[in-house]
Design a protein around this motif. Structure first.
Motif, mmCIF file in Angstrom:
data_model
loop_
_atom_site.group_PDB
_atom_site.id
_atom_site.type_symbol
_atom_site.label_atom_id
_atom_site.label_comp_id
_atom_site.label_asym_id
_atom_site.label_seq_id
_atom_site.Cartn_x
_atom_site.Cartn_y
_atom_site.Cartn_z
ATOM 1 N N GLY A 50 0.812 -1.202 0.000
ATOM 2 C CA GLY A 50 0.000 0.000 0.000
ATOM 3 C C GLY A 50 0.850 1.259 0.000
ATOM 4 O O GLY A 50 2.056 1.221 0.235
ATOM 5 N N SER A 51 0.204 2.379 -0.242
ATOM 6 C CA SER A 51 0.946 3.642 -0.326
ATOM 7 C C SER A 51 1.562 4.040 1.008
ATOM 8 O O SER A 51 2.665 4.589 1.038
ATOM 9 N N VAL A 52 0.887 3.762 2.121
ATOM 10 C CA VAL A 52 1.445 4.107 3.432
ATOM 11 C C VAL A 52 2.661 3.227 3.732
ATOM 12 O O VAL A 52 3.723 3.726 4.112
ATOM 13 N N SER A 53 2.517 1.916 3.548
ATOM 14 C CA SER A 53 3.654 1.034 3.841
ATOM 15 C C SER A 53 4.825 1.329 2.912
ATOM 16 O O SER A 53 5.983 1.276 3.335
ATOM 17 N N MET A 54 4.547 1.665 1.664
ATOM 18 C CA MET A 54 5.625 2.003 0.741
ATOM 19 C C MET A 54 6.333 3.282 1.177
ATOM 20 O O MET A 54 7.566 3.350 1.188
ATOM 21 N N ALA A 55 5.574 4.289 1.574
ATOM 22 C CA ALA A 55 6.166 5.562 1.996
ATOM 23 C C ALA A 55 6.992 5.407 3.262
ATOM 24 O O ALA A 55 8.098 5.942 3.355
ATOM 25 N N VAL A 56 6.471 4.664 4.250
ATOM 26 C CA VAL A 56 7.248 4.522 5.490
ATOM 27 C C VAL A 56 8.482 3.657 5.263
ATOM 28 O O VAL A 56 9.526 3.909 5.860
ATOM 29 N N ALA A 57 8.384 2.655 4.391
ATOM 30 C CA ALA A 57 9.559 1.829 4.106
ATOM 31 C C ALA A 57 10.666 2.667 3.476
ATOM 32 O O ALA A 57 11.845 2.440 3.725
ATOM 33 N N GLU A 58 10.277 3.654 2.687
ATOM 34 C CA GLU A 58 11.264 4.497 2.018
ATOM 35 C C GLU A 58 11.799 5.621 2.899
ATOM 36 O O GLU A 58 12.972 5.979 2.806
ATOM 37 N N HIS A 59 10.964 6.188 3.774
ATOM 38 C CA HIS A 59 11.336 7.426 4.462
ATOM 39 C C HIS A 59 11.469 7.334 5.984
ATOM 40 O O HIS A 59 11.864 8.320 6.613
ATOM 41 N N ALA A 60 11.138 6.211 6.593
ATOM 42 C CA ALA A 60 11.208 6.109 8.052
ATOM 43 C C ALA A 60 12.639 6.273 8.536
ATOM 44 O O ALA A 60 13.597 6.018 7.814
ATOM 45 N N LYS A 61 12.772 6.708 9.779
ATOM 46 C CA LYS A 61 14.069 6.962 10.400
ATOM 47 C C LYS A 61 14.579 5.768 11.203
ATOM 48 O O LYS A 61 15.542 5.890 11.947
ATOM 49 N N CYS A 62 13.915 4.624 11.049
ATOM 50 C CA CYS A 62 14.314 3.398 11.732
ATOM 51 C C CYS A 62 14.003 2.231 10.799
ATOM 52 O O CYS A 62 13.336 2.416 9.781
ATOM 53 N N PRO A 63 14.442 1.032 11.140
ATOM 54 C CA PRO A 63 14.067 -0.125 10.323
ATOM 55 C C PRO A 63 12.550 -0.308 10.300
ATOM 56 O O PRO A 63 11.864 -0.021 11.286
ATOM 57 N N VAL A 64 12.042 -0.783 9.161
ATOM 58 C CA VAL A 64 10.606 -0.977 8.980
ATOM 59 C C VAL A 64 10.339 -2.434 8.625
ATOM 60 O O VAL A 64 11.027 -3.004 7.770
ATOM 61 N N LEU A 65 9.354 -3.017 9.281
ATOM 62 C CA LEU A 65 8.887 -4.353 8.934
ATOM 63 C C LEU A 65 7.499 -4.204 8.332
ATOM 64 O O LEU A 65 6.589 -3.690 8.991
ATOM 65 N N VAL A 66 7.342 -4.623 7.084
ATOM 66 C CA VAL A 66 6.041 -4.619 6.420
ATOM 67 C C VAL A 66 5.545 -6.053 6.433
ATOM 68 O O VAL A 66 6.153 -6.936 5.833
ATOM 69 N N VAL A 67 4.441 -6.283 7.158
ATOM 70 C CA VAL A 67 3.909 -7.632 7.340
ATOM 71 C C VAL A 67 2.878 -7.917 6.263
ATOM 72 O O VAL A 67 1.910 -7.178 6.111
ATOM 73 N N HIS A 68 3.096 -9.002 5.532
ATOM 74 C CA HIS A 68 2.154 -9.452 4.507
ATOM 75 C C HIS A 68 1.232 -10.490 5.126
ATOM 76 O O HIS A 68 1.166 -10.617 6.335
ATOM 77 N N ASP A 69 0.548 -11.235 4.316
ATOM 78 C CA ASP A 69 -0.409 -12.228 4.799
ATOM 79 C C ASP A 69 0.283 -13.462 5.362
ATOM 80 O O ASP A 69 0.122 -14.565 4.867
ATOM 81 N N VAL A 70 1.060 -13.273 6.400
ATOM 82 C CA VAL A 70 1.763 -14.379 7.037
ATOM 83 C C VAL A 70 1.083 -14.663 8.362
ATOM 84 O O VAL A 70 0.975 -13.777 9.200
ATOM 85 N N PRO A 71 0.572 -15.870 8.563
ATOM 86 C CA PRO A 71 -0.060 -16.159 9.851
ATOM 87 C C PRO A 71 0.978 -16.177 10.958
ATOM 88 O O PRO A 71 1.925 -16.949 10.897
ATOM 89 N N VAL A 72 0.819 -15.284 11.916
ATOM 90 C CA VAL A 72 1.773 -15.210 13.022
ATOM 91 C C VAL A 72 1.157 -15.647 14.338
ATOM 92 O O VAL A 72 1.857 -15.776 15.323
ATOM 93 N N SER A 73 -0.142 -15.889 14.360
ATOM 94 C CA SER A 73 -0.790 -16.219 15.625
ATOM 95 C C SER A 73 -0.260 -17.528 16.209
ATOM 96 O O SER A 73 -0.251 -17.706 17.412
ATOM 97 N N ALA A 74 0.226 -18.435 15.346
ATOM 98 C CA ALA A 74 0.736 -19.707 15.849
ATOM 99 C C ALA A 74 2.164 -19.594 16.350
ATOM 100 O O ALA A 74 2.632 -20.449 17.075
#
Length: 164
Positions: free
Chosen positions: A127-151
């Motif tokens: 998405g546009s927000v995740s793309m913008a923060v991945a490019e411009h954030a001042k720290c490492p960014v983790l963009v989570v896709h459809d990965v089941p993490v509850s387990a």
């Protein structure tokens, strides 16, 4: 959540939430990371005035802030039930979601967001927000896709071990 030595600043993971399932998945992943790293979590929901042709805003702008606040409450309930951690911080901010999250990244050790939220087109992988923060954030960014993490939990890391 956080353990630190004297004079050390606490670690902080900021999570951008919009109430979408992907943002809830991002929060779940951030919880696992925070537990493993001894970091505090800060949840941020951002609302903005809708873009409308005439340039005027609806009279009841509190409705948008209320939706953002509700998304935080619902996210906390989905992840922790009735007992979120005492150290958890949660904020509602007004502005462009990308700009607000980039600003929040200045004091963070990591920023975690879902790959797409409520806006955008279904075919987009990022998405546009995740793309913008991945490019411009001042720290490492983790963009989570459809990965089941509850387990996955901190007590069950996905790490292969070699046997000798």
């Amino acid at each position: 959540m956080s353990t630190m030595n004297a004079g050390e600043k606490p670690k902080k993971i900021v999570v951008g939430l919009d109430g979408s399932e992907r943002s809830i998945g991002a929060l779940r992943r951030a919880v696992v990371l925070a537990d493993a790293l001894g970091a505090d979590l800060e949840l941020v929901a951002v609302w903005q005035y809708p873009s409308i042709g005439s340039g005027s805003y609806p009279a009841d702008t509190e409705l948008f802030e209320s939706w953002a606040r509700d998304s935080l409450v619902e996210a906390k309930a989905k992840v922790w039930g009735a007992t979120p951690p005492a150290s958890l911080q949660a904020y509602v901010r007004n502005g462009s979601p990308a700009r607000v999250l980039i600003e929040e990244s200045r004091d963070a050790d990591m920023l975690v967001v879902g790959s797409r939220g409520h806006g955008g087109f279904a075919g987009l992988m990022l998405g546009s927000v995740s793309m913008a923060v991945a490019e411009h954030a001042k720290c490492p960014v983790l963009v989570v896709h459809d990965v089941p993490v509850s387990a996955k939990t901190a007590s069950q890391p996905a790490v292969a071990t070699a046997q000798g």
